[in-house]
Design a protein around this motif. Structure first.
Motif, PDB file in Angstrom:
ATOM      1  N   LEU A 174       0.821  -1.196   0.000  1.00 11.44           N
ATOM      2  CA  LEU A 174       0.000   0.000   0.000  1.00 11.44           C
ATOM      3  C   LEU A 174       0.860   1.251   0.000  1.00 11.44           C
ATOM      4  O   LEU A 174       0.602   2.204  -0.746  1.00 11.44           O
ATOM      5  N   ALA A 175       1.896   1.237   0.855  1.00 12.25           N
ATOM      6  CA  ALA A 175       2.769   2.412   0.917  1.00 12.25           C
ATOM      7  C   ALA A 175       3.386   2.670  -0.455  1.00 12.25           C
ATOM      8  O   ALA A 175       3.483   3.817  -0.909  1.00 12.25           O
ATOM      9  N   LEU A 176       3.769   1.578  -1.103  1.00 13.52           N
ATOM     10  CA  LEU A 176       4.349   1.710  -2.449  1.00 13.52           C
ATOM     11  C   LEU A 176       3.347   2.364  -3.405  1.00 13.52           C
ATOM     12  O   LEU A 176       3.661   3.284  -4.160  1.00 13.52           O
ATOM     13  N   LEU A 177       2.076   1.849  -3.311  1.00 10.57           N
ATOM     14  CA  LEU A 177       1.028   2.404  -4.162  1.00 10.57           C
ATOM     15  C   LEU A 177       0.850   3.896  -3.912  1.00 10.57           C
ATOM     16  O   LEU A 177       0.684   4.690  -4.838  1.00 10.57           O
ATOM     17  N   VAL A 194     -10.510  -0.948   4.708  1.00  6.06           N
ATOM     18  CA  VAL A 194     -10.285  -2.190   3.961  1.00  6.06           C
ATOM     19  C   VAL A 194      -9.071  -2.064   3.056  1.00  6.06           C
ATOM     20  O   VAL A 194      -8.258  -2.981   2.942  1.00  6.06           O
ATOM     21  N   LEU A 195      -8.963  -0.908   2.428  1.00  7.99           N
ATOM     22  CA  LEU A 195      -7.789  -0.641   1.599  1.00  7.99           C
ATOM     23  C   LEU A 195      -6.530  -0.768   2.437  1.00  7.99           C
ATOM     24  O   LEU A 195      -5.477  -1.218   1.959  1.00  7.99           O
ATOM     25  N   GLY A 196      -6.631  -0.370   3.707  1.00 11.49           N
ATOM     26  CA  GLY A 196      -5.481  -0.385   4.591  1.00 11.49           C
ATOM     27  C   GLY A 196      -5.074  -1.767   5.055  1.00 11.49           C
ATOM     28  O   GLY A 196      -4.118  -1.926   5.798  1.00 11.49           O
ATOM     29  N   GLY A 197      -5.791  -2.788   4.607  1.00 11.99           N
ATOM     30  CA  GLY A 197      -5.345  -4.133   4.919  1.00 11.99           C
ATOM     31  C   GLY A 197      -6.162  -4.847   5.975  1.00 11.99           C
ATOM     32  O   GLY A 197      -5.894  -6.001   6.295  1.00 11.99           O
ATOM     33  N   ALA A 198      -7.161  -4.180   6.538  1.00 11.26           N
ATOM     34  CA  ALA A 198      -7.965  -4.872   7.532  1.00 11.26           C
ATOM     35  C   ALA A 198      -8.833  -5.905   6.841  1.00 11.26           C
ATOM     36  O   ALA A 198      -9.345  -5.670   5.763  1.00 11.26           O
ATOM     37  N   SER A 199      -8.987  -7.041   7.489  1.00  8.27           N
ATOM     38  CA  SER A 199      -9.866  -8.049   6.923  1.00  8.27           C
ATOM     39  C   SER A 199     -11.265  -7.823   7.461  1.00  8.27           C
ATOM     40  O   SER A 199     -11.459  -7.603   8.646  1.00  8.27           O
ATOM     41  N   ILE A 200     -12.237  -7.871   6.577  1.00 10.00           N
ATOM     42  CA  ILE A 200     -13.617  -7.609   6.984  1.00 10.00           C
ATOM     43  C   ILE A 200     -14.128  -8.713   7.904  1.00 10.00           C
ATOM     44  O   ILE A 200     -15.105  -8.545   8.624  1.00 10.00           O
ATOM     45  N   PHE A 201     -13.424  -9.844   7.924  1.00 10.45           N
ATOM     46  CA  PHE A 201     -13.845 -10.930   8.799  1.00 10.45           C
ATOM     47  C   PHE A 201     -13.236 -10.815  10.182  1.00 10.45           C
ATOM     48  O   PHE A 201     -13.518 -11.596  11.061  1.00 10.45           O
ATOM     49  N   GLY A 202     -12.336  -9.840  10.360  1.00  9.12           N
ATOM     50  CA  GLY A 202     -11.787  -9.602  11.675  1.00  9.12           C
ATOM     51  C   GLY A 202     -10.412 -10.198  11.869  1.00  9.12           C
ATOM     52  O   GLY A 202      -9.982 -11.075  11.144  1.00  9.12           O
ATOM     53  N   GLY A 203      -9.721  -9.710  12.866  1.00  8.04           N
ATOM     54  CA  GLY A 203      -8.450 -10.289  13.241  1.00  8.04           C
ATOM     55  C   GLY A 203      -7.243  -9.645  12.621  1.00  8.04           C
ATOM     56  O   GLY A 203      -6.118  -9.889  13.035  1.00  8.04           O
ATOM     57  N   ARG A 204      -7.474  -8.833  11.598  1.00 11.59           N
ATOM     58  CA  ARG A 204      -6.323  -8.246  10.904  1.00 11.59           C
ATOM     59  C   ARG A 204      -6.592  -6.772  10.652  1.00 11.59           C
ATOM     60  O   ARG A 204      -7.705  -6.384  10.322  1.00 11.59           O
ATOM     61  N   GLY A 205      -5.542  -5.931  10.744  1.00  7.84           N
ATOM     62  CA  GLY A 205      -5.724  -4.516  10.451  1.00  7.84           C
ATOM     63  C   GLY A 205      -4.852  -3.659  11.341  1.00  7.84           C
ATOM     64  O   GLY A 205      -4.592  -3.990  12.488  1.00  7.84           O
ATOM     65  N   THR A 206      -4.373  -2.566  10.799  1.00 16.95           N
ATOM     66  CA  THR A 206      -3.551  -1.662  11.596  1.00 16.95           C
ATOM     67  C   THR A 206      -3.966  -0.226  11.333  1.00 16.95           C
ATOM     68  O   THR A 206      -4.547   0.096  10.305  1.00 16.95           O
ATOM     69  N   ILE A 207      -3.630   0.647  12.283  1.00  9.21           N
ATOM     70  CA  ILE A 207      -3.949   2.064  12.133  1.00  9.21           C
ATOM     71  C   ILE A 207      -3.120   2.658  11.001  1.00  9.21           C
ATOM     72  O   ILE A 207      -3.618   3.461  10.198  1.00  9.21           O
ATOM     73  N   ILE A 208      -1.865   2.257  10.925  1.00  6.96           N
ATOM     74  CA  ILE A 208      -1.020   2.820   9.880  1.00  6.96           C
ATOM     75  C   ILE A 208      -1.583   2.441   8.509  1.00  6.96           C
ATOM     76  O   ILE A 208      -1.564   3.245   7.560  1.00  6.96           O
ATOM     77  N   GLY A 209      -2.126   1.218   8.423  1.00  4.51           N
ATOM     78  CA  GLY A 209      -2.739   0.806   7.152  1.00  4.51           C
ATOM     79  C   GLY A 209      -3.911   1.703   6.800  1.00  4.51           C
ATOM     80  O   GLY A 209      -4.050   2.171   5.669  1.00  4.51           O
ATOM     81  N   THR A 210      -4.768   1.930   7.799  1.00  8.33           N
ATOM     82  CA  THR A 210      -5.913   2.795   7.559  1.00  8.33           C
ATOM     83  C   THR A 210      -5.472   4.183   7.131  1.00  8.33           C
ATOM     84  O   THR A 210      -6.035   4.773   6.197  1.00  8.33           O
ATOM     85  N   LEU A 211      -4.454   4.716   7.804  1.00  6.65           N
ATOM     86  CA  LEU A 211      -3.984   6.055   7.433  1.00  6.65           C
ATOM     87  C   LEU A 211      -3.477   6.077   6.003  1.00  6.65           C
ATOM     88  O   LEU A 211      -3.739   7.011   5.237  1.00  6.65           O
ATOM     89  N   LEU A 212      -2.733   5.026   5.626  1.00 10.11           N
ATOM     90  CA  LEU A 212      -2.254   4.964   4.251  1.00 10.11           C
ATOM     91  C   LEU A 212      -3.432   4.900   3.280  1.00 10.11           C
ATOM     92  O   LEU A 212      -3.434   5.559   2.234  1.00 10.11           O
ATOM     93  N   GLY A 213      -4.443   4.095   3.653  1.00  7.99           N
ATOM     94  CA  GLY A 213      -5.631   4.014   2.805  1.00  7.99           C
ATOM     95  C   GLY A 213      -6.292   5.376   2.649  1.00  7.99           C
ATOM     96  O   GLY A 213      -6.673   5.779   1.542  1.00  7.99           O
TER      97      GLY A 213
END
Lengths: 332, 314, 368
Positions: free
Chosen positions: B13-16, B250-269
Motif C-alpha cells: 500500500l505504501a508503495l502504491l 479495507v484498503l489499509g489491509g484490515a480483513s472484513i472478517f476480523g483479526g487483521r488490520g492496523t492504524i497505519i494501514g488505515t492512514l495509508l488508505g
C-alpha cells in the motif's frame, strides 16, 4: 443436536407449531399490513379504493423483485450494496436501446442478461478471488454510479416509444407489475425450497465448509447465485424503467438499502441459512403501505425514516430472540 | 498473524501511495505543495476520525454503517441545543458529543448483548438516527454561530489546520492502543476467534460495547468539526461517509472478517483515497471519473493483496 | 410479547408527528416573504447597495483567455444538463473562455465543497456555481475570492458576500405568482391542491413554497392547500406519492403543484395513468422535453420555468464581464450577448427575466 434428539424434537411439535415457527416472520408482516389497512381505512375509506390498492401493491413491485435476488445472496451469507446502481445502469441501457430503434422485447430482455453478466463478474471475484462481498460490491457501486454519469453525461431519456411501457399494461384488469412480482415470488420460493440448487444455498449460508464437504460446488454456486441476482435486478429494471415516460440517468438514492431492508425484514438472516422470498415481497409491500398510510393519516413525513429504522431493529431483535429460544428448546 | 505478513500489505500500500503521489504530481504543479497538503488534511479529518475508530470495529469482525447518521444527528443536536434549547454553545457541543457517543453505545448493546449481526444492527440504526435527525430538525438549518466556533473547522494553529492536530492526536493514540496495549490485543483476539476469546475469559462484550461507543464518539466529533467547517447544520450531513471510511480501512489491509488490520494501514488508505480524489481533480479528471477509479482501485488492491495471502481467508 | 411491541412501537412512532404541520404549509422555510401584487404590477424596485463579495488582488483578465469551471448542484439531471449547454454556447460565442462542467454525482454539499476547493487549488480564473446550501458553500467561495478568482452564481444563491454576482432566473415571488396564477387559471379560485417537492431541506423549493403561501393568502384566499409530500430526486417515488395523493383526496383534489423537474413529469404521469386528466390540474416547474408528452396530450396545460439554457448563457456572460472589468459594483445593467441588457436587482443579483410558461403552442420549439 444429535439425530435422535432432532427427530424427537420435530415429532414433539405439532404441524401448526412448525408452520408458525418456519413462517413466523412472514405472518407477522402480513398481520401488520392487514392491521394498517384496517386502521387507515376506518379513518379514510378511500384507502381501500382500487386505485390505491394498485398504487400500494404495484408501487414497490420492482423493489420486491430485486429483493428476491438479494434474499438469495443474503441466504448464502453474502451481500450486495451495488444493486441500486446496477438498476440505474440497466434502466438507462433499456431506454437507450428502445430509443435507438431496437424491438421493444429486446429492450426489455437485454438488461436481464447484462445484469447477470455484470454480477457474474462480482460473483467470480467473491468466490474465486476470495474477496469479501461487501468490499467487491462497494467498489462496484462506485464504478457503476460514476460510469453511468460519465456515459450519459447526465441526459435523461424522454422520447421512449409508446409500446415500451410494459409496466403500464394490464392482464384481466391486474397490472403487469403485480403479475410479475407474484409469479416470480412464488416460483423463486418453490425453487429455493424444493430443488437441490435452492437447498444448497441455505447450506452454504449455514456452514460453507460443511456444504463443501458434502459435495456442493460452493464456488460455482456463489457465481451462479450472483448471476441470478443480477438477472433479478434486470427484471426489476423492467418494471422500474417502463412505468414512466422518462428515464432518469441518476441512481435513485438509497435504493440498495431499501432492497436489503426488505430482505432483512422479510426474515432473511445475514447469519445465513433461513428466510424466504415471500417475506421480502411482503416487506416491500409493507413499506409502500406505511408510506401511503402516513400520507393518509397526515403523519409528519419527517419521521418516516425513523419508523423504518425502528422496524428493522425490532424485526431483527425478534428474530434473534426466536433463534435463541429455538436453540434452548432443542437442547431440552 | 506474524509481523512479516502485516508488513507485506502495508508495504504494498505504501508503495502504491508513493506511486500515486508521484504520478499525480506530474499532472499538476499545485498538487504537492504545502498549502494543498495541509488543506487536504483539513478536508480529510472527518473521514479520518471515523476511519481510525472503524479500524477497531472491523478488526473485531464487526462493521458500523450508522456513523454517517450519527454525524448528522450530532450536527442537528448541536444546533437544536444551542438555538432552540438555549444552551451556551460549548455546553451544546458537549451535549451533542454525549448524544453521539450514546448512539454508538446503543449500537454496542444491540450487537454485543442481543447478538444481532453488526451489519443489520447498524443498517437499522442508520435509518433510525437519520430519521431522528430529520424529525427533530424539521428540515430547518441552524446557522449564525459565534466566530470562535469556526476556528475548529476553518482556522489554524501554528500554521496547521486546527482539526488536523486533533486527527494526529487520535491517530497516534489509536495506534498505541491497538498495537501495544492489552486492549488492542483483546480486540484482535475477538476478531480472530470470538468463541475462543470468550472462553479465555476476555471481556468480549464490554470490548465491543466500548468500541462501538468510541465509533459513535468519533462520528460525533466529526459532526462538530463539519458544522464548524461549513458554518451551518443540515439533517443530510454525513450521508455516505461510512462507505468512504470502510473503503479506507479495507484498503489499509484490515480483513472484513476480523483479526487483521492496523492504524497505519488505515492512514495509508485514507491518504491514497484523498490523494486520488484531489490529484485526479487537479489533473482535470471529472468527479464521475474519480468515483469510478476509486472503486476500481479498491477492488484491485484487495485482489492483489489476497494473491499474496492465499492462506488467510474465510 | 416482543411481536406485539413491534406493531405498537410502529404505531406510536407514526403518531408522534401527527400534531405538526397544521399552521404553515409544510416544506416552506421561515424566511420573510414578499408577495407580488395580485394584478401583476411590478413591485417598486428599491435601490439596494451592492452587497456582493470582492476578489482579492484579481489579475487583470480584460480580454484574456480564461478557464472557468461550472459546479452545479449535481450532474445527471436534465436541468443542469441544460444550464451546462448554455454555458458552453456562451463560451463558444465569446471565443476566449474555456468552460468545463464538473459537479458531484449526488446533491451533496460536502462533495460540492470539496470539488470547488480542488479547483481553487488547481487555479482557475472563474467559478460558476449553483449551491446545494447557501451558508455551507460560503467558506469555500470566500476562499476562492481571496485567491483572486471571479465567482458568479446561478440558479441557487449563496450568501451575498461569498460571490460577486448571482444570476437569478426569476425572483422567488415571481415564480410563486406564475405557479399560482397558472393553477387558478386551470382549476379555479376555490380549488384544493397538493404540492410535490424534492426534499424539505432544498433552499429554493422551500422559498418558493413560502412565497406561494404568502401570495395565495393575499390574492386567492379561497384556495386550499391540502399537503406537501417530498419525493427526493426519485421519479418512481414521486409517481407513487402523487398517486397516493390522488387516491387519498379523490374528487377533492383539483390540482398538483410539482416543485422540481423530477416531481412534475412524475405527477403528470400519475394523473394520466389514473385517468384524471382534466379533473386534476398539474402545474409545475420542469424542463419542456420531459413534459412534451403530457402537454401534447392536453393533460398538462402549462409548465412554468425559465430557460435554463439562457440561464447558463447569461451566467457565463456575466462572469466574462466581471473578469473583464466591464461589470462593476454599482452598475445597473449588464450586456449578455443575445439576451440583450439584463437588469441588476437586490444589490448584486442579475435578473434573467420573468418566468417562462411553456404551453402546447410553444413547447415544440424547445429542446432541453
Amino acid at each position: 443436536m444429535s439425530d435422535e434428539n432432532a427427530s424427537r424434537f420435530r415429532a414433539r411439535r405439532s404441524a401448526p407449531a412448525r408452520f408458525l415457527s418456519t413462517y413466523g416472520q412472514e405472518i407477522i408482516i402480513a398481520a401488520v399490513i392487514l392491521l394498517l389497512f384496517v386502521l387507515v381505512s376506518s379513518i379514510n375509506p378511500r384507502f381501500l379504493g382500487a386505485n390505491n390498492l394498485n398504487t400500494i401493491i404495484s408501487g414497490n413491485a420492482y423493489i420486491a423483485v430485486a429483493a428476491i435476488g438479494m434474499s438469495m445472496i443474503i441466504i448464502t451469507g453474502n451481500i450486495d450494496v451495488s444493486v441500486g446502481a446496477l438498476i440505474g445502469v440497466l434502466a438507462t441501457i433499456s431506454g437507450t436501446l428502445a430509443v435507438a430503434g431496437y424491438p421493444v422485447w429486446f429492450a426489455w430482455t437485454a438488461p436481464i442478461l447484462i445484469g447477470a453478466a455484470i454480477n457474474g463478474i462480482v460473483g467470480a471475484l467473491v468466490a474465486y478471488g476470495r474477496l469479501p462481498s461487501i468490499v467487491v460490491t462497494l467498489g462496484m457501486l462506485s464504478i457503476l454510479r460514476g460510469g453511468l454519469v460519465t456515459v450519459t453525461g447526465g441526459a435523461w431519456i424522454n422520447d421512449l416509444p409508446p409500446d415500451f411501457h410494459f409496466a403500464q399494461q394490464r392482464l384481466i384488469g391486474i397490472p403487469a407489475p403485480i403479475w410479475v412480482m407474484v409469479i416470480l415470488t412464488v416460483l423463486a420460493f418453490l425453487w429455493m425450497r424444493h430443488t437441490a440448487f435452492g437447498r444448497s444455498l441455505y447450506a452454504i449460508g449455514g456452514n460453507a465448509e460443511a456444504a463443501r464437504a458434502s459435495g456442493i460446488p460452493v464456488e460455482r454456486r456463489i457465481v451462479q447465485v450472483f448471476m441470478i441476482h443480477g438477472a433479478f435486478a434486470g427484471l426489476a429494471t423492467l418494471l422500474f424503467a417502463t412505468q414512466l415516460r422518462i428515464i432518469q440517468s441518476t441512481v435513485p438514492p438509497n435504493l440498495e438499502l431499501t432492497i436489503i431492508t426488505a430482505s432483512v425484514i422479510g426474515g432473511v438472516s445475514i447469519l445465513g441459512g433461513t428466510g424466504t422470498v415471500i417475506g421480502s415481497t411482503l416487506a416491500a409491500i409493507l413499506f409502500s403501505t406505511i408510506g401511503a398510510a402516513m400520507i393518509f393519516l397526515n403523519i409528519s413525513p419527517y419521521w418516516l425514516r425513523a419508523v423504518i429504522g425502528v422496524l428493522i431493529l425490532v424485526t431483527v431483535l425478534v428474530d434473534m430472540q426466536r433463534r435463541t429460544r429455538e436453540i434452548r428448546k432443542a437442547k431440552r | 498473524m506474524t509481523l512479516r505478513k502485516v508488513f507485506r500489505h502495508e508495504t504494498i500500500l505504501a508503495l502504491l501511495v508513493v506511486i500515486a503521489l508521484i504520478a499525480l504530481d506530474r499532472q499538476s504543479d499545485n498538487f504537492l505543495t504545502l498549502d494543498n497538503i495541509l488543506n487536504q488534511g483539513r478536508l480529510m479529518t472527518e473521514v479520518g476520525l471515523i476511519a481510525i475508530i472503524m479500524t477497531f470495529v472491523i478488526v473485531t469482525g464487526g462493521i458500523d454503517l450508522s456513523v454517517g447518521s450519527i454525524l448528522g444527528l450530532t450536527a442537528i443536536l448541536i444546533g437544536v441545543f444551542w438555538e432552540n434549547v438555549g444552551l451556551p454553545l460549548p455546553v451544546a457541543i458537549g451535549a451533542g458529543l454525549v448524544a453521539g457517543t450514546f448512539a454508538g453505545f446503543v449500537n454496542g448493546i444491540i450487537i454485543a448483548r442481543f447478538r444481532v449481526p453488526a451489519l443489520i444492527a447498524t443498517l437499522g440504526t442508520l435509518a433510525l438516527y437519520r430519521g431522528i435527525a430529520e424529525g427533530v430538525s424539521q428540515a430547518r438549518s441552524v446557522r449564525g454561530y459565534p466566530e470562535w466556533f469556526y476556528v475548529l473547522g476553518q482556522g489554524e494553529v501554528l500554521g496547521v489546520p486546527t482539526q488536523l492536530w486533533l486527527l494526529g492526536l487520535v491517530a497516534i493514540t489509536a495506534a498505541i492502543v491497538l498495537g501495544y496495549t492489552t486492549w488492542g490485543r483483546t480486540t484482535y483476539a475477538v476478531g480472530s476467534n470470538e468463541v475462543a476469546a470468550r472462553f479465555s475469559g476476555l471481556p468480549v462484550d464490554w470490548t465491543k460495547i466500548a468500541i462501538y461507543s468510541a465509533s459513535g464518539f468519533a462520528a460525533a466529533c466529526a459532526g462538530a468539526i463539519f458544522v464548524s467547517r461549513v458554518s451551518t447544520t443540515r439533517s443530510d450531513m454525513g450521508t455516505g461517509i461510512e462507505l468512504d471510511a470502510i473503503t479506507a480501512v479495507v484498503l489499509g489491509g484490515a480483513s472484513i472478517f476480523g483479526g487483521r488490520g492496523t492504524i497505519i494501514g488505515t492512514l495509508l488508505g485514507l491518504i491514497l483515497i484523498q490523494a486520488l480524489k484531489n490529484g485526479l481533480s487537479l489533473a482535470g479528471v471529472k468527479s464521475d471519473g474519480t468515483v469510478v477509479l476509486i472503486g476500481a482501485v479498491l477492488i484491485l488492491t484487495i485482489l492483489l493483496s489476497n494473491l499474496f495471502h492465499r492462506d488467510t481467508n474465510r | 410479547m416482543l411481536r406485539k411491541s413491534l406493531s405498537l412501537l410502529a404505531l406510536l412512532s407514526m403518531s408522534a408527528g401527527a400534531v405538526q404541520a397544521q399552521s404553515a404549509w409544510t416544506g416552506g422555510d421561515d424566511l420573510p416573504t414578499n408577495p407580488l401584487a395580485c394584478d401583476g404590477t411590478p413591485a417598486a424596485a428599491a435601490a439596494v447597495d451592492y452587497d456582493g463579495g470582492t476578489p482579492t488582488d484579481a489579475p487583470d483578465r480584460n480580454g484574456a483567455e480564461i478557464t472557468v469551471v461550472d459546479v452545479p448542484k449535481l450532474i445527471g439531471i436534465g436541468y443542469f444538463d441544460a444550464t451546462s449547454k448554455g454555458i458552453a454556447e456562451a463560451a463558444a460565442e465569446l471565443g476566449n473562455m474555456n468552460a468545463t462542467t464538473d459537479g458531484p454525482v449526488e446533491a451533496n454539499i460536502d462533495d460540492q465543497i470539496t470539488l470547488i476547493d480542488n479547483y481553487v487549488t488547481g487555479g482557475v480564473d472563474g467559478i460558476l456555481f449553483a449551491a446545494n446550501d447557501p451558508v455551507a458553500i460560503a467558506p469555500v467561495l470566500k476562499k476562492a475570492l481571496a485567491a483572486g478568482i471571479n465567482v458568479v452564481g446561478y440558479d441557487a444563491n449563496s450568501e451575498p458576500d461569498a460571490r460577486q454576482w448571482f444570476v437569478n432566473q426569476a425572483e422567488f415571488n415571481g415564480i410563486a405568482k406564475s405557479m399560482i396564477d397558472s393553477l387558478v387559471a386551470e382549476a379555479g379560485e376555490d380549488a384544493s391542491f397538493a404540492i410535490v417537492t424534492s426534499t424539505f431541506t432544498t433552499p429554493n423549493q422551500a422559498r418558493w413554497i413560502s412565497e406561494m403561501e404568502a401570495y395565495t393568502a393575499a390574492c386567492y384566499p379561497d384556495l386550499t392547500w391540502l399537503e406537501t409530500v417530498e419525493a427526493q430526486e426519485d421519479n418512481i417515488l414521486s409517481f407513487n406519492q402523487a398517486n397516493t395523493l390522488i387516491n387519498k383526496y379523490g374528487d377533492e383534489l383539483k390540482g398538483i403543484l410539482g416543485m422540481t423537474s423530477v416531481a412534475t413529469p412524475a405527477a403528470a404521469d400519475a394523473v394520466t395513468q389514473a385517468g384524471q386528466c382534466g379533473s386534476v390540474a398539474v402545474v409545475g416547474l420542469a424542463t419542456p422535453n420531459a413534459m412534451k408528452p403530457y402537454v401534447e396530450s392536453d393533460c398538462v396545460k402549462s409548465v412554468v420555468l425559465w430557460n435554463p439554457v439562457d440561464l447558463g448563457y447569461a451566467a457565463a456572460h456575466v462572469l466574462r464581464a466581471t473578469a473583464d472589468g466591464t461589470l462593476n459594483p454599482g452598475d445597473t445593467t449588464v450586456s449578455a450577448g443575445r439576451l440583450g441588457e439584463l437588469s441588476v436587482i437586490n444589490g448584486s443579483e442579475i435578473l434573467l427575466g420573468a418566468p417562462y410558461v411553456f404551453t402546447k403552442e410553444n413547447i415544440a420549439d424547445f429542446d432541453f
